[in-house]
Enzyme design. Sequence first.
Site, mmCIF file in Angstrom:
data_model
loop_
_atom_site.group_PDB
_atom_site.id
_atom_site.type_symbol
_atom_site.label_atom_id
_atom_site.label_comp_id
_atom_site.label_asym_id
_atom_site.label_seq_id
_atom_site.Cartn_x
_atom_site.Cartn_y
_atom_site.Cartn_z
ATOM 1 N NE ARG A 51 -1.830 1.316 3.495
ATOM 2 C CZ ARG A 51 -2.191 1.161 4.787
ATOM 3 N NH1 ARG A 51 -3.360 0.841 5.360
ATOM 4 N NH2 ARG A 51 -1.469 2.397 5.929
ATOM 5 C CE LYS A 72 5.802 -16.526 2.711
ATOM 6 N NZ LYS A 72 6.704 -15.370 2.435
ATOM 7 C CB SER A 125 6.303 -20.139 0.224
ATOM 8 O OG SER A 125 6.520 -21.468 0.844
ATOM 9 C CE1 TYR A 139 6.853 -19.211 5.650
ATOM 10 C CE2 TYR A 139 5.650 -21.636 4.517
ATOM 11 C CZ TYR A 139 6.914 -20.103 4.767
ATOM 12 O OH TYR A 139 8.066 -19.926 3.446
#
Lengths: 261, 273
Positions: free
Chosen positions: B136, B188, B156, B184
């Site tokens: 942003r 991702k 990832s 995670y």
Amino acid sequence: MSHSLNELQNLNGKTALVTGGAGYLGMAMCEVLAELGSNIIIASRNLDKVETAREKLKIKFPDIEVHSLQLDLLDDTSIKNLFHNINSLDILINNAWSGKKNSFESISNDDWEYDINLSLNSVFKMIKHAKPLLKKNKGVILNVSSMYGHIAPDYRLYNNDNYVNPPSYGAAKAGVIQFTKYLASFLAPEGIRVNCISPGAFPHKETQQDHEFMERLGSKNPLNRIGYPDELKGVVALLCTNASSYMTGQNICVDGGWGIW
Amino acid sequence: MDLKNLFSLKGEVALVTGGAGIIGSAVVEGLAYNGATVIVADIDLKRATDLANKINEQLNETTLHPIKVDITDEDSIKSMVNIIVKKFKKIDILHNNAAGKSNDLNAFFEKFEKYSLDQWNEIMNTDITSMFLVAREVGNVMSQQSTGGSIIQTSSIYGIMAPDNRIYEGSNYLGRQINTPAIYSTAKAGVIGLTKYLATYWADKGIRVNSITPGGVESGQNEQFIKNYSNRVPLGRMAKAEDMVGAIVYLASNASSYVTGQNLIVDGGLSAW
């Protein structure tokens, strides 16, 4: 480690074979490989066309070797003969294309078979012949697919039959994407990396004269314009060199974002 | 069009968050060697400074500039962007790369059935909310530049594929048994969604937005893990941080002028089979 892309992308002393290398997109691919130092073999059905392309490349890149060889991808003997004339190969780009415009209604069995033979079967045959050479040099293969190998054409774009994209085209190109992944797996133990690219709308110069169609085509992607051959140079330089040493089985879309919305 | 110009980053200002980290340190070096002025933004200012000094010395010029940023702190991000714009007048390239490690590894690696909401929120904050904030702030700068910009965000392999949990048997990293927590993968995967969204959102401002998906990078895991992981990869090895540099410079430069909303997967073929 190699620090700059100049080192990673150095192709001095290598040899690259580009099918359809004298064509609209193929010529840009030959230029980028030549600029990186690779010797070039341009193969095409039209010997006059490859000869002209060879001369153009030689003027621009006097230090590299450029060979022009005739190749009819629909003729097994022609493919076999081509490889009789090549004794070392580091890079194979399967780029050639030709075919008729057809709709689902108009396409005949013969046209369908022609397209699948040229755009998919020939890729298999070329790689079959090239593999022993590529294995020796731990080379790379780059297959040219298309956005229409993974996304359907918007029929509304093609209300003028002159530009209609035939159903055989996408079917063959989808095959190329999957075949790329298959080979990435099975050729990994031989040290050969295999990737493909999916160009978006890269209409030929004559088609570009139709401004209304260009506007329709461009507005289908977020960047709101068609692509130009030079815009494929970067991805070729990435995928055909050590700059992508950990990339295999990938399909990079150079399509102005066509497929994401 | 000449290739040197196509890939050249000369005159460009690049910001890399997590710039002193495992992947970041290879990326800042790669960008600098291709001509960019590089802001090495990291929470560990000393590490960023040492890295910048080292590469500047190799290059024999001051091309890398360290700066401290805490990507979980909105004010810290704003202040970083202000300082950069004041000093360099523009930001052409953003590698939105930083992701936080949890302060509590036991909580981070806890099994899903017992995963705490606090830990989930913490990682959501460090791994995806942070990317929103940095994008942003930098996007605001880029959309006011006539030249637009290029944003690259680090996803990832676990943002696009599930982990094979069997490879963690007998593995050791950070001095302990590890796994890939669901948060995670979730964060991702979010990076890819954010990337595509911004690609169309800012297309008319000349800002291209793409992501990179690294496969597992070798960075001190034990031998058993490296063996287990490599066995899953067609190219037969884990990634090195340097393996990402080619793809990053491609996405950062004009070499990819017709590429937006894409995810470049640098995984040795892991996702191909």
